[in-house]
Motif scaffolding. Sequence first.
Motif, PDB file in Angstrom:
ATOM      1  N   ARG A  59      42.297  44.223  44.425  1.00 15.74           N
ATOM      2  CA  ARG A  59      41.859  44.623  43.399  1.00 15.74           C
ATOM      3  C   ARG A  59      43.122  44.738  42.385  1.00 15.74           C
ATOM      4  NH1 ARG A  59      37.596  49.419  43.369  1.00 15.74           N
ATOM      5  NH2 ARG A  59      37.751  48.706  41.235  1.00 15.74           N
ATOM      6  N   PRO A  60      42.945  44.352  41.040  1.00 16.30           N
ATOM      7  CA  PRO A  60      43.969  44.712  40.264  1.00 16.30           C
ATOM      8  C   PRO A  60      44.015  46.117  39.777  1.00 16.30           C
ATOM      9  CG  PRO A  60      41.941  43.826  39.146  1.00 16.30           C
ATOM     10  CD  PRO A  60      41.807  43.572  40.443  1.00 16.30           C
ATOM     11  N   ALA A  61      45.249  46.568  39.615  1.00 19.86           N
ATOM     12  CA  ALA A  61      45.503  48.038  39.659  1.00 19.86           C
ATOM     13  C   ALA A  61      46.276  48.410  38.516  1.00 19.86           C
ATOM     14  CB  ALA A  61      45.856  48.722  40.945  1.00 19.86           C
ATOM     15  N   SER A  62      46.575  49.750  38.204  1.00 23.75           N
ATOM     16  CA  SER A  62      47.400  50.399  37.260  1.00 23.75           C
ATOM     17  C   SER A  62      48.429  51.261  37.983  1.00 23.75           C
ATOM     18  CB  SER A  62      46.842  50.735  35.960  1.00 23.75           C
ATOM     19  OG  SER A  62      47.631  51.338  35.155  1.00 23.75           O
ATOM     20  N   GLU A  63      49.402  51.712  37.654  1.00 24.37           N
ATOM     21  CA  GLU A  63      50.055  52.797  38.219  1.00 24.37           C
ATOM     22  C   GLU A  63      50.806  53.665  37.173  1.00 24.37           C
ATOM     23  OE1 GLU A  63      53.116  50.817  40.502  1.00 24.37           O
ATOM     24  OE2 GLU A  63      54.680  50.490  38.901  1.00 24.37           O
ATOM     25  N   LEU A  64      50.751  54.951  37.391  1.00 22.56           N
ATOM     26  CA  LEU A  64      51.437  55.958  36.710  1.00 22.56           C
ATOM     27  C   LEU A  64      52.681  56.657  37.476  1.00 22.56           C
ATOM     28  CD1 LEU A  64      51.311  58.244  34.549  1.00 22.56           C
ATOM     29  CD2 LEU A  64      50.159  59.739  35.967  1.00 22.56           C
ATOM     30  N   ARG A  65      53.866  56.444  36.780  1.00 22.91           N
ATOM     31  CA  ARG A  65      55.198  56.665  37.326  1.00 22.91           C
ATOM     32  C   ARG A  65      55.717  58.248  36.760  1.00 22.91           C
ATOM     33  NH1 ARG A  65      56.556  51.879  39.905  1.00 22.91           N
ATOM     34  NH2 ARG A  65      58.870  52.787  40.377  1.00 22.91           N
ATOM     35  N   ILE A  66      55.868  59.094  37.614  1.00 25.73           N
ATOM     36  CA  ILE A  66      56.578  60.142  37.256  1.00 25.73           C
ATOM     37  C   ILE A  66      57.802  60.445  37.879  1.00 25.73           C
ATOM     38  CG2 ILE A  66      55.959  62.947  37.240  1.00 25.73           C
ATOM     39  CD1 ILE A  66      53.151  62.108  37.704  1.00 25.73           C
ATOM     40  N   ILE A  67      59.026  60.286  37.016  1.00 24.84           N
ATOM     41  CA  ILE A  67      60.306  60.072  37.156  1.00 24.84           C
ATOM     42  C   ILE A  67      61.065  61.439  36.947  1.00 24.84           C
ATOM     43  CG2 ILE A  67      62.403  58.843  37.045  1.00 24.84           C
ATOM     44  CD1 ILE A  67      60.338  56.564  35.691  1.00 24.84           C
ATOM     45  N   ASP A  68      61.851  61.659  37.720  1.00 27.84           N
ATOM     46  CA  ASP A  68      62.740  62.925  37.848  1.00 27.84           C
ATOM     47  C   ASP A  68      64.209  62.434  38.022  1.00 27.84           C
ATOM     48  OD1 ASP A  68      63.692  64.175  40.423  1.00 27.84           O
ATOM     49  OD2 ASP A  68      61.310  64.454  40.539  1.00 27.84           O
ATOM     50  N   HIS A  69      65.062  63.266  37.736  1.00 28.61           N
ATOM     51  CA  HIS A  69      66.674  62.699  38.120  1.00 28.61           C
ATOM     52  C   HIS A  69      67.098  63.845  38.659  1.00 28.61           C
ATOM     53  CE1 HIS A  69      66.736  58.739  36.114  1.00 28.61           C
ATOM     54  NE2 HIS A  69      65.985  59.515  34.850  1.00 28.61           N
ATOM     55  N   GLY A  70      66.392  64.778  39.642  1.00 28.87           N
ATOM     56  CA  GLY A  70      67.086  65.650  40.418  1.00 28.87           C
ATOM     57  C   GLY A  70      67.974  65.282  41.399  1.00 28.87           C
ATOM     58  N   ARG A  71      67.716  66.088  42.663  1.00 32.02           N
ATOM     59  CA  ARG A  71      68.840  65.724  43.836  1.00 32.02           C
ATOM     60  C   ARG A  71      67.757  64.732  44.702  1.00 32.02           C
ATOM     61  NH1 ARG A  71      67.798  71.422  47.155  1.00 32.02           N
ATOM     62  NH2 ARG A  71      65.338  71.493  47.085  1.00 32.02           N
ATOM     63  N   GLY A  72      66.618  64.536  44.385  1.00 36.21           N
ATOM     64  CA  GLY A  72      65.809  63.520  45.081  1.00 36.21           C
ATOM     65  C   GLY A  72      65.748  64.014  46.618  1.00 36.21           C
ATOM     66  N   VAL A  73      65.272  63.183  47.334  1.00 35.06           N
ATOM     67  CA  VAL A  73      65.058  63.487  49.082  1.00 35.06           C
ATOM     68  C   VAL A  73      65.619  62.396  49.815  1.00 35.06           C
ATOM     69  CG1 VAL A  73      63.062  64.903  48.560  1.00 35.06           C
ATOM     70  CG2 VAL A  73      62.793  62.455  48.948  1.00 35.06           C
ATOM     71  N   VAL A  85      54.760  57.507  42.397  1.00 29.86           N
ATOM     72  CA  VAL A  85      53.977  56.636  41.649  1.00 29.86           C
ATOM     73  C   VAL A  85      52.456  56.735  42.136  1.00 29.86           C
ATOM     74  CG1 VAL A  85      53.693  53.975  41.622  1.00 29.86           C
ATOM     75  CG2 VAL A  85      55.867  54.980  42.121  1.00 29.86           C
ATOM     76  N   VAL A  86      51.620  56.844  41.160  1.00 30.94           N
ATOM     77  CA  VAL A  86      50.305  56.878  41.349  1.00 30.94           C
ATOM     78  C   VAL A  86      49.728  55.714  41.269  1.00 30.94           C
ATOM     79  CG1 VAL A  86      47.972  58.136  40.994  1.00 30.94           C
ATOM     80  CG2 VAL A  86      50.219  59.372  40.787  1.00 30.94           C
ATOM     81  N   THR A  87      48.905  55.009  41.957  1.00 33.12           N
ATOM     82  CA  THR A  87      48.333  53.774  41.838  1.00 33.12           C
ATOM     83  C   THR A  87      46.750  53.781  42.015  1.00 33.12           C
ATOM     84  OG1 THR A  87      50.337  52.623  42.499  1.00 33.12           O
ATOM     85  CG2 THR A  87      48.295  51.384  42.622  1.00 33.12           C
ATOM     86  N   LEU A  88      46.066  53.284  41.112  1.00 30.30           N
ATOM     87  CA  LEU A  88      44.528  53.405  41.177  1.00 30.30           C
ATOM     88  C   LEU A  88      44.090  52.014  40.630  1.00 30.30           C
ATOM     89  CD1 LEU A  88      43.915  56.887  39.570  1.00 30.30           C
ATOM     90  CD2 LEU A  88      43.707  56.314  41.898  1.00 30.30           C
ATOM     91  N   PRO A  89      42.853  51.749  41.400  1.00 32.61           N
ATOM     92  CA  PRO A  89      42.459  50.154  40.727  1.00 32.61           C
ATOM     93  C   PRO A  89      41.838  50.418  39.425  1.00 32.61           C
ATOM     94  CG  PRO A  89      40.914  51.469  42.451  1.00 32.61           C
ATOM     95  CD  PRO A  89      42.220  52.320  42.225  1.00 32.61           C
ATOM     96  N   LEU A  90      42.045  49.332  38.630  1.00 33.68           N
ATOM     97  CA  LEU A  90      41.375  49.337  37.262  1.00 33.68           C
ATOM     98  C   LEU A  90      39.825  49.178  37.273  1.00 33.68           C
ATOM     99  CD1 LEU A  90      43.479  46.214  35.740  1.00 33.68           C
ATOM    100  CD2 LEU A  90      43.729  48.896  35.600  1.00 33.68           C
ATOM    101  N   TRP A  91      39.325  49.978  36.201  1.00 31.82           N
ATOM    102  CA  TRP A  91      37.888  50.181  36.090  1.00 31.82           C
ATOM    103  C   TRP A  91      37.257  49.059  35.754  1.00 31.82           C
ATOM    104  CZ3 TRP A  91      34.046  53.332  37.598  1.00 31.82           C
ATOM    105  CH2 TRP A  91      32.945  53.244  36.765  1.00 31.82           C
ATOM    106  N   THR A  92      36.189  48.576  36.787  1.00 35.36           N
ATOM    107  CA  THR A  92      35.440  47.522  36.436  1.00 35.36           C
ATOM    108  C   THR A  92      34.128  47.799  35.992  1.00 35.36           C
ATOM    109  OG1 THR A  92      34.888  47.479  38.558  1.00 35.36           O
ATOM    110  CG2 THR A  92      36.595  46.168  37.975  1.00 35.36           C
ATOM    111  N   GLY A  93      33.643  49.018  35.705  1.00 35.93           N
ATOM    112  CA  GLY A  93      32.382  49.322  35.075  1.00 35.93           C
ATOM    113  C   GLY A  93      32.234  49.144  33.719  1.00 35.93           C
ATOM    114  N   ASP A  94      31.053  49.672  33.195  1.00 40.93           N
ATOM    115  CA  ASP A  94      30.863  49.734  31.741  1.00 40.93           C
ATOM    116  C   ASP A  94      31.887  50.472  31.107  1.00 40.93           C
ATOM    117  OD1 ASP A  94      28.839  48.413  32.369  1.00 40.93           O
ATOM    118  OD2 ASP A  94      27.320  50.086  32.322  1.00 40.93           O
ATOM    119  N   ALA A  95      32.280  50.063  29.748  1.00 39.00           N
ATOM    120  CA  ALA A  95      33.254  50.882  29.001  1.00 39.00           C
ATOM    121  C   ALA A  95      32.540  52.284  28.861  1.00 39.00           C
ATOM    122  CB  ALA A  95      33.415  50.012  27.608  1.00 39.00           C
ATOM    123  N   GLN A  96      33.578  53.369  28.767  1.00 41.70           N
ATOM    124  CA  GLN A  96      33.183  54.739  28.473  1.00 41.70           C
ATOM    125  C   GLN A  96      32.854  54.893  27.140  1.00 41.70           C
ATOM    126  OE1 GLN A  96      32.421  56.663  31.447  1.00 41.70           O
ATOM    127  NE2 GLN A  96      32.490  54.468  32.196  1.00 41.70           N
TER     128      GLN A  96
END
Length: 505
Positions: free
Chosen positions: A416-430, A494-505
């Motif tokens: 399924r095609p999807a979209s991703e939201l990236r939340i980026i910080d420049h801290g110390r990381g893990v 990175v939050v990845t969710l499938p694209l909505w394929t239903g009716d437009a809201q």
Amino acid sequence: MAGPEANSNGDDGVLLRLPPVRGIGAGRVITGLVLAVLLPPGIEVMVTVLGFRNFAMIMLLQLAVAVAVAAIGGLWPAVVAAVLGSFLLNYFSADPVGSLSIADPTTLFTLVVFLAVACGVALAVGLASRRAQEAARSGAEATALSELALRILSSDGSLETFLEKVRGNLGMEAVTLLGSPLQGASGAPPEWRVLAGAGPNPPVTHAAADHAAVVDPHYTLLLRGGPLSAHQHRMLAAFGAFVVAVRDRQQLVESRRDNVRLAEGNKMRTSILRAVSHDLRTPLAGIKLAVSSLRQEDVHFPPDVERELLETIEEYADRLDHLVDNLLDMSRITADAVNPLLTGIVWAEVLPQALRGVSRERLRNELPPNLPPVQADAGMLERVVANIVENAVKYAPDSDVVLTARAGEGITLGDRPASELRIIDHGRGVGHREVVDIFQPFQRFGDSSSPSPGGGISAGGGIGLGLAVAKGFSEAMGGRLAAEPTPGGGLTMVVTLPLWTGDAQ
């Protein structure tokens, strides 16, 4: 001996067929009969031509011919060779020559012994051939069962898969496994129940089956189909032993799963008790101290101190509310009680509520416009974004938190095609090892109890549930949450969710 043949079954992979076991076939029997008819006269012709008249030696030659014919053609050609040889010996080599009468009784006894020895050798050769055939067949069956056992062990281990293999190997229409876990009352018949079946309309009673194989007092195999040969009956007995093994394996897996569930539950309860004993009591103690200070009638606080105490109460109350929400959400995720209401949502729609209380100076919203909606539950997606941003603010106190998103360009979830939201910080990381554990409940890395320099949502405390809840909600919505290092240092969620394929809201 040839190994078991592999034939396609079309559904469960490969079925095993016993290879044909080679024995004394019709060709060898015919060859033996031809030799039994030709060789004894040939011996007599040869000794006649050579003028060799030693009766004992000629008898041994005829005996050798009978043994050779037995080795080639088995019992009956050897008997023919022995009888024909004794007749020729009597007629051509025993006195009087050219007559079937025997003048010397010793010669008669010798011929009788010759005939008995020749027939005995032929019988022994025939028995040996039969034993060799049986041994070869047993070896083929053992090899086939061994291969079948390996295939069963490498399969999913379900009874249905095993019964399908039994059905295919025995050529049955349907197979059913009955179980009687509880012994019936005294004198009462056992209470059988169907555990698994394979094939169309598998028999559920003994009357509906053509064959019934009692594996042990607790299991019985019912089969419907054609007759079974002797070796198929032996295979069926071996399959019965496999049934017990597969059933025991299933019970062990179920027992192990229950033990793992109990261990996880105990770990969760222990972690919650620790959270209640420390992380929840700390803000409660702060609230009580601030309220007690404000209630002192004989003490008058300056306005700035009084405002600071009220801010402390509000901050600790918000922290308590957040912790309790995470505990309840984690409990729902653990109990598989999350039921998202999926609709089409644009990433930017959830940001106002998700980022409420976070200092705007710490955030950089770089979401491009006109992104397609994703399939999500608005409340859950808001919690996902809020928890990740809170985590970024907490562990990257000297860094901005950047939000960006994209769709297309090969971003998919399965097919399924999807979209991703990236939340980026420049801290110390893990570290690489910590990346694996950061989504586990009650995991905290270098947590600090100091308040957030940016104000708003507390940067300290926490019981290590934020990312676990975010991951659980992401997966409940059909998406995924992953962590990767930020180029130059820091952590990117990175939050990845499938694209909505239903009716437009």
